[in-house]
Scaffold this motif. Structure first.
Motif, PDB file in Angstrom:
ATOM      1  N   PRO A 206       0.818  -1.210   0.000  1.00 47.87           N
ATOM      2  CA  PRO A 206       0.000   0.000   0.000  1.00 47.87           C
ATOM      3  C   PRO A 206       0.856   1.267   0.000  1.00 47.87           C
ATOM      4  O   PRO A 206       0.553   2.227   0.705  1.00 47.87           O
ATOM      5  CB  PRO A 206      -0.762  -0.149   1.308  1.00 47.87           C
ATOM      6  N   GLU A 207       1.939   1.302  -0.728  1.00 52.01           N
ATOM      7  CA  GLU A 207       2.852   2.443  -0.721  1.00 52.01           C
ATOM      8  C   GLU A 207       2.576   3.381  -1.896  1.00 52.01           C
ATOM      9  O   GLU A 207       1.959   3.000  -2.881  1.00 52.01           O
ATOM     10  CB  GLU A 207       4.300   1.956  -0.777  1.00 52.01           C
ATOM     11  N   PHE A 208       3.097   4.613  -1.780  1.00 49.60           N
ATOM     12  CA  PHE A 208       2.983   5.560  -2.889  1.00 49.60           C
ATOM     13  C   PHE A 208       4.013   5.235  -3.963  1.00 49.60           C
ATOM     14  O   PHE A 208       5.225   5.277  -3.712  1.00 49.60           O
ATOM     15  CB  PHE A 208       3.200   6.998  -2.400  1.00 49.60           C
ATOM     16  N   VAL A 209       3.519   4.879  -5.133  1.00 49.65           N
ATOM     17  CA  VAL A 209       4.361   4.725  -6.312  1.00 49.65           C
ATOM     18  C   VAL A 209       3.548   5.246  -7.496  1.00 49.65           C
ATOM     19  O   VAL A 209       2.437   4.776  -7.728  1.00 49.65           O
ATOM     20  CB  VAL A 209       4.765   3.256  -6.571  1.00 49.65           C
ATOM     21  N   PRO A 210       4.047   6.225  -8.249  1.00 51.74           N
ATOM     22  CA  PRO A 210       3.323   6.698  -9.433  1.00 51.74           C
ATOM     23  C   PRO A 210       3.677   5.858 -10.655  1.00 51.74           C
ATOM     24  O   PRO A 210       4.857   5.642 -10.945  1.00 51.74           O
ATOM     25  CB  PRO A 210       3.811   8.141  -9.587  1.00 51.74           C
ATOM     26  N   PHE A 211       2.665   5.375 -11.344  1.00 52.74           N
ATOM     27  CA  PHE A 211       2.848   4.562 -12.539  1.00 52.74           C
ATOM     28  C   PHE A 211       2.284   5.299 -13.745  1.00 52.74           C
ATOM     29  O   PHE A 211       1.207   5.915 -13.663  1.00 52.74           O
ATOM     30  CB  PHE A 211       2.125   3.218 -12.409  1.00 52.74           C
ATOM     31  N   LEU A 212       2.984   5.226 -14.870  1.00 54.30           N
ATOM     32  CA  LEU A 212       2.459   5.688 -16.148  1.00 54.30           C
ATOM     33  C   LEU A 212       2.170   4.449 -16.988  1.00 54.30           C
ATOM     34  O   LEU A 212       3.094   3.732 -17.382  1.00 54.30           O
ATOM     35  CB  LEU A 212       3.456   6.598 -16.870  1.00 54.30           C
ATOM     36  N   LEU A 213       0.882   4.193 -17.234  1.00 57.29           N
ATOM     37  CA  LEU A 213       0.472   3.047 -18.037  1.00 57.29           C
ATOM     38  C   LEU A 213       0.291   3.518 -19.477  1.00 57.29           C
ATOM     39  O   LEU A 213      -0.719   4.108 -19.827  1.00 57.29           O
ATOM     40  CB  LEU A 213      -0.830   2.443 -17.504  1.00 57.29           C
ATOM     41  N   TYR A 214       1.319   3.271 -20.298  1.00 58.43           N
ATOM     42  CA  TYR A 214       1.275   3.651 -21.705  1.00 58.43           C
ATOM     43  C   TYR A 214       0.863   2.423 -22.513  1.00 58.43           C
ATOM     44  O   TYR A 214       1.586   1.429 -22.566  1.00 58.43           O
ATOM     45  CB  TYR A 214       2.641   4.160 -22.165  1.00 58.43           C
ATOM     46  N   GLY A 215      -0.303   2.492 -23.110  1.00 59.15           N
ATOM     47  CA  GLY A 215      -0.788   1.374 -23.921  1.00 59.15           C
ATOM     48  C   GLY A 215      -1.420   1.883 -25.189  1.00 59.15           C
ATOM     49  O   GLY A 215      -2.150   2.880 -25.183  1.00 59.15           O
ATOM     50  N   ILE A 216      -1.133   1.237 -26.304  1.00 59.48           N
ATOM     51  CA  ILE A 216      -1.722   1.658 -27.574  1.00 59.48           C
ATOM     52  C   ILE A 216      -3.240   1.621 -27.450  1.00 59.48           C
ATOM     53  O   ILE A 216      -3.805   0.960 -26.569  1.00 59.48           O
ATOM     54  CB  ILE A 216      -1.252   0.751 -28.732  1.00 59.48           C
ATOM     55  N   THR A 217      -3.928   2.328 -28.340  1.00 55.91           N
ATOM     56  CA  THR A 217      -5.387   2.337 -28.305  1.00 55.91           C
ATOM     57  C   THR A 217      -5.915   0.914 -28.462  1.00 55.91           C
ATOM     58  O   THR A 217      -5.446   0.152 -29.303  1.00 55.91           O
ATOM     59  CB  THR A 217      -5.955   3.222 -29.428  1.00 55.91           C
ATOM     60  N   GLY A 218      -6.874   0.562 -27.610  1.00 48.15           N
ATOM     61  CA  GLY A 218      -7.450  -0.776 -27.677  1.00 48.15           C
ATOM     62  C   GLY A 218      -6.632  -1.844 -26.985  1.00 48.15           C
ATOM     63  O   GLY A 218      -6.914  -3.033 -27.138  1.00 48.15           O
ATOM     64  N   SER A 219      -5.622  -1.449 -26.205  1.00 52.71           N
ATOM     65  CA  SER A 219      -4.748  -2.438 -25.570  1.00 52.71           C
ATOM     66  C   SER A 219      -5.309  -2.982 -24.263  1.00 52.71           C
ATOM     67  O   SER A 219      -4.697  -3.845 -23.639  1.00 52.71           O
ATOM     68  CB  SER A 219      -3.360  -1.832 -25.318  1.00 52.71           C
ATOM     69  N   GLY A 220      -6.465  -2.473 -23.832  1.00 49.40           N
ATOM     70  CA  GLY A 220      -7.088  -3.008 -22.623  1.00 49.40           C
ATOM     71  C   GLY A 220      -6.597  -2.379 -21.337  1.00 49.40           C
ATOM     72  O   GLY A 220      -6.481  -3.058 -20.322  1.00 49.40           O
ATOM     73  N   LYS A 221      -6.335  -1.070 -21.370  1.00 48.68           N
ATOM     74  CA  LYS A 221      -5.900  -0.395 -20.140  1.00 48.68           C
ATOM     75  C   LYS A 221      -6.984  -0.476 -19.064  1.00 48.68           C
ATOM     76  O   LYS A 221      -6.679  -0.635 -17.874  1.00 48.68           O
ATOM     77  CB  LYS A 221      -5.552   1.070 -20.454  1.00 48.68           C
ATOM     78  N   THR A 222      -8.240  -0.370 -19.482  1.00 49.16           N
ATOM     79  CA  THR A 222      -9.333  -0.403 -18.501  1.00 49.16           C
ATOM     80  C   THR A 222      -9.365  -1.728 -17.752  1.00 49.16           C
ATOM     81  O   THR A 222      -9.616  -1.766 -16.542  1.00 49.16           O
ATOM     82  CB  THR A 222     -10.681  -0.149 -19.202  1.00 49.16           C
ATOM     83  N   GLU A 223      -9.100  -2.832 -18.449  1.00 49.61           N
ATOM     84  CA  GLU A 223      -9.075  -4.136 -17.767  1.00 49.61           C
ATOM     85  C   GLU A 223      -7.931  -4.212 -16.763  1.00 49.61           C
ATOM     86  O   GLU A 223      -8.051  -4.869 -15.722  1.00 49.61           O
ATOM     87  CB  GLU A 223      -8.969  -5.268 -18.792  1.00 49.61           C
ATOM     88  N   VAL A 224      -6.838  -3.552 -17.058  1.00 45.08           N
ATOM     89  CA  VAL A 224      -5.740  -3.492 -16.087  1.00 45.08           C
ATOM     90  C   VAL A 224      -6.187  -2.715 -14.854  1.00 45.08           C
ATOM     91  O   VAL A 224      -5.955  -3.134 -13.711  1.00 45.08           O
ATOM     92  CB  VAL A 224      -4.483  -2.858 -16.713  1.00 45.08           C
ATOM     93  N   TYR A 225      -6.831  -1.552 -15.081  1.00 45.60           N
ATOM     94  CA  TYR A 225      -7.362  -0.792 -13.947  1.00 45.60           C
ATOM     95  C   TYR A 225      -8.255  -1.679 -13.089  1.00 45.60           C
ATOM     96  O   TYR A 225      -8.138  -1.705 -11.865  1.00 45.60           O
ATOM     97  CB  TYR A 225      -8.199   0.399 -14.426  1.00 45.60           C
ATOM     98  N   PHE A 226      -9.177  -2.385 -13.753  1.00 49.96           N
ATOM     99  CA  PHE A 226     -10.162  -3.182 -13.026  1.00 49.96           C
ATOM    100  C   PHE A 226      -9.490  -4.277 -12.195  1.00 49.96           C
ATOM    101  O   PHE A 226      -9.903  -4.559 -11.071  1.00 49.96           O
ATOM    102  CB  PHE A 226     -11.160  -3.812 -14.000  1.00 49.96           C
ATOM    103  N   ASP A 227      -8.470  -4.893 -12.749  1.00 46.67           N
ATOM    104  CA  ASP A 227      -7.792  -5.978 -12.034  1.00 46.67           C
ATOM    105  C   ASP A 227      -7.120  -5.445 -10.768  1.00 46.67           C
ATOM    106  O   ASP A 227      -7.164  -6.084  -9.706  1.00 46.67           O
ATOM    107  CB  ASP A 227      -6.764  -6.638 -12.948  1.00 46.67           C
ATOM    108  N   ILE A 228      -6.515  -4.263 -10.872  1.00 49.47           N
ATOM    109  CA  ILE A 228      -5.883  -3.652  -9.702  1.00 49.47           C
ATOM    110  C   ILE A 228      -6.955  -3.219  -8.699  1.00 49.47           C
ATOM    111  O   ILE A 228      -6.823  -3.434  -7.485  1.00 49.47           O
ATOM    112  CB  ILE A 228      -5.021  -2.441 -10.117  1.00 49.47           C
ATOM    113  N   MET A 229      -8.021  -2.612  -9.213  1.00 52.94           N
ATOM    114  CA  MET A 229      -9.106  -2.146  -8.345  1.00 52.94           C
ATOM    115  C   MET A 229      -9.713  -3.301  -7.563  1.00 52.94           C
ATOM    116  O   MET A 229     -10.053  -3.156  -6.384  1.00 52.94           O
ATOM    117  CB  MET A 229     -10.172  -1.448  -9.189  1.00 52.94           C
TER     118      MET A 229
END
Length: 726
Positions: A206-229
């Protein structure tokens, strides 16, 4: 008697002293007299020593002690915001509150959301008879997990009646805490890149770490968010999910309701009714809502168990407030994540150069998604159409016209993109050349043919379309250029029978417009979308396989140093709408500058190539992110008055304090939009490689402005730190 410092919604850079017969906890909302009226205040400090005559100190009239107080973390966030953006603390604090908490009356606290599930006795009991289909559906939902009453009523309007009956029989268990468990994933499995990105963020909890998630369009960034959430929510922590635009909310909420059906969600954006927004704000502050989804103002929402922040489309300029308190929600989200000691994920297919530079420097951890999430989906093929030697028919080349007709004939869905709403961007007289401009702004009036109006898209001044030229009386007035309304009319003519939908600020002004649009698209009831940048971000239309971009070159000639970055992001995002499912996608871009670096990088679909080249230029010119900027602006009835105030203040500031060694000043000069809503606008730029030195210089400017502006009451001024508007 105990003295307190209060923050009030007034344009003064100070707190105000009031007295009460007891110590009040900082963060308590109160009501006090101020200039012969009652106003809302927030207790900022208690048991203070007054520095004015105590006989002049007025008492606090009312204490809203039944309400949850604003936590220390919220006070610290607003204190930092006011200092960083050089804005009155009281105005910043009250601007961060929903309307219900800015009023001089107590608010109704939200009832805890109740979640229902079958008890042990209920699971042993036989379900309702099969002939009662609605009751059976309720029973099945409750047997699989928990659900709140809103979800149950969506299944059966009389759900409350049967829930009460079953509860009285002992078949139902009621939980009043916020539900955090995710629904079954229905077999969805992350690909290796998505899995690696998700696990990297989860490892930081539960520490502070800033991440930049760079993914091409349609690469499923939202599914990554959901898995972490899913992981964070299961730990009993809250998630803040920030979006740049309201129009992205319906599609996201649908996906969230499917994935996190048992999670209490609070939605916060400007189109919500004031009462509903206040209630959702309080649910988050009380810990009743596990997930908060909102636009930029949601960054100020108190969340006692904050465990993750997600900023989707982090590059988007909409995260920067363009009036009053000019904060950048993305940057404040990073500050807040550090404060809460939790990870933050900034996601984009075209990251801002500021975020990309921080990732390159190691300040952010870079996570990359290089392939589309849908197994059959590929990046679209981009074609550049050189229009310098090709005739245009209503703004389209022949090859693009044929592509649109062929795609419609084959059953595909097309998108025509033009970032200019209205019918035509200008109306002029063919005899004398008179152009109809806004009387209040340095801008042309835009023709809106269906409304039979000329409109200013800056101050919203409107007038009927004139029948004759005011200069020479000529009746032959010509509409020049293309707007989305004109393209819509052209496409309806070229594609008879096609279902064409226009998407811009004019066509989506009502609350339900976006939801209805998504329903039509889901039912395959739209063949061609015509729209502005509202279509470029985050939308996922499986059937869309052809994108046409019309007249994007105007941005290449802007004096704004960010113009190329914005255009590239805009075009990459809109191109990314094509080919996201089984159908291969094509993108056709009409341009007179095909050799420009923006279009060449777009054709190669190579963000890294563009970003690194652009950063090299920024480094050479000492422009952000290699330097820091602030703008000091003045608005007056004449340009001379605006510039004179800035010159006077500049001289006073330099005379009194000098200028920090590493700070440069430029101006005063007119803004790009020199006249807006009847005011002439001038500005001075401050630039420095040292953020500390820049803020010291801005503070000196602020002091001089406060002293000088008293003798110029009719001139407005403001300070914009990290400006996006030039």
């Amino acid at each position: 008697m105990i003295y307190h410092h209060l923050a009030l919604n007034v344009p003064l850079y100070c707190l105000f002293t009031y007295v009460h017969d007891a110590v009040l906890v900082p963060g308590t909302r109160v009501c006090v007299p101020f200039r012969n009226k009652l106003v809302v205040g927030v207790v900022w400090a208690a048991a203070v020593t007054p520095d004015i005559d105590v006989a002049k100190i007025q008492p606090i009239q009312q204490v809203f002690d039944a309400e949850p107080r604003l936590p220390e973390s919220w006070l610290a966030l607003l204190d930092f915001t006011a200092r960083y953006y050089h804005y009155p603390l009281g105005q910043a604090a009250l601007a961060a509150l929903p309307q219900g908490l800015r009023q001089t009356r107590a608010v109704r606290l939200p009832e805890p959301v109740r979640h229902y599930t079958l008890s042990i006795l209920g699971r042993q009991h036989a379900p309702p008879p099969i002939r009662h289909a609605k009751q059976v559906a309720l029973w099945q939902v409750l047997s699989k997990g928990t659900a709140d009453m809103a979800a149950l009523k969506a299944i059966y309007v009389q759900a409350a009646k049967y829930i009460q009956i079953w509860q009285d029989a002992g078949w139902i268990t009621v939980q009043t805490e916020a539900a955090y468990r995710a629904s079954p994933i229905d077999g969805h499995v992350l690909n290796p890149e998505q899995q690696a990105a998700s696990q990297a963020v989860q490892a930081a909890l539960p520490e502070f770490v800033p991440f930049l998630l760079y993914g091409i369009t349609g690469s499923g960034k939202t599914e990554v968010y959901f898995d972490i959430m899913d992981k964070v929510l299961a730990q009993g922590r809250q998630v803040l999910f920030l979006l740049p635009e309201i129009n992205l909310t319906p599609q996201l909420l649908k996906r969230l309701s499917q994935r996190f059906a048992q999670t209490t969600t609070a939605v916060l954006h400007s189109q919500m009714a004031a009462g509903a927004r206040t209630q959702n704000y309080l649910r988050a502050a009380l810990g009743q809502a596990a997930l908060v989804v909102g636009t930029r103002l949601a960054v100020f929402t108190p969340m006692p168990h904050l465990g993750l922040i997600v900023v989707d489309e982090e590059h988007d300029a909409s995260f920067k407030q363009d009036s009053e308190l000019r904060y950048q929600a993305r940057d404040l989200a990073v500050w807040r994540a550090r404060q809460a000691k939790c990870p933050i994920v900034l996601g984009s297919a075209t990251p801002s150069l500021e975020s990309w530079h921080k990732a390159r420097m190691g300040d952010y951890t870079l996570l990359t998604l290089t392939q589309r999430a849908h197994a059959a989906a590929q990046l679209p093929q981009v074609h550049l159409v050189d229009t310098r030697r090709l005739p245009l028919d209503q703004g389209f080349t022949e090859v693009v016209k044929e592509k649109l007709q062929a795609n419609y004939a084959s059953g595909g869905m097309s998108m025509v993109y033009l970032n200019r709403r209205g019918f035509a961007p200008a109306l002029f007289c063919s005899a004398c050349g008179h152009v109809f401009g806004c009387p209040h702004c340095a801008a042309k009036m835009v023709l809106h043919q269906r409304a039979h109006q000329l409109r200013c898209h800056h101050c919203d001044y409107r007038m009927p379309v004139p029948s004759v030229c005011p200069e020479c009386g000529n009746q032959d007035l010509t509409a020049v250029g293309q707007g989305t309304q004109r393209l819509e009319e052209t496409l309806r003519h070229w594609l008879p029978g096609a279902r064409v939908a226009r998407v811009d600020r004019d066509s989506t002004s009502h609350k339900q417009d976006w939801a209805q649009l998504y329903e039509h698209i889901a039912r395959n009831e739209i063949d061609v979308l015509v729209g502005t940048q509202m279509l470029a971000k985050g939308h996922d239309f499986a059937r869309l396989n052809l994108v046409v971009v019309v007249n994007a070159d105007g941005s290449l000639f802007s004096a704004d140093f960010r113009a190329s970055e914005r255009l590239f992001a805009e075009l990459m995002q809109v191109a990314g709408r094509a080919g996201r499912a089984d159908l291969p996608g094509e993108v056709w871009v009409q341009t007179q500058q095909p050799e420009n670096k923006v279009y060449q990088a777009l054709k190669a679909q190579d963000y890294t190539r563009f970003a690194d080249a652009e950063l090299a230029e920024r480094r050479d010119m000492a422009m952000p992110p290699f330097a820091h900027m602030a703008a000091v602006r003045a608005d007056a009835r004449t340009m001379q008055a605006a510039q004179q105030l800035l010159r006077t203040v500049m001289a006073a500031s330099v005379q009194q304090h000098g200028l920090p060694e590493h700070v440069n000043q430029f101006g005063p000069v007119p803004m790009l939009m020199a006249r807006l809503a009847g005011y002439e606008r001038a500005q001075v730029f401050l630039e420095s490689r040292s953020r500390r030195d820049l803020h010291r210089a801005v503070s000196w400017w602020q002091t001089a402005l406060l002293a000088e502006a008293k003798s110029h009451p009719h001139i407005r001024w403001l300070i914009d730190v990290d400006p996006m508007e030039l």
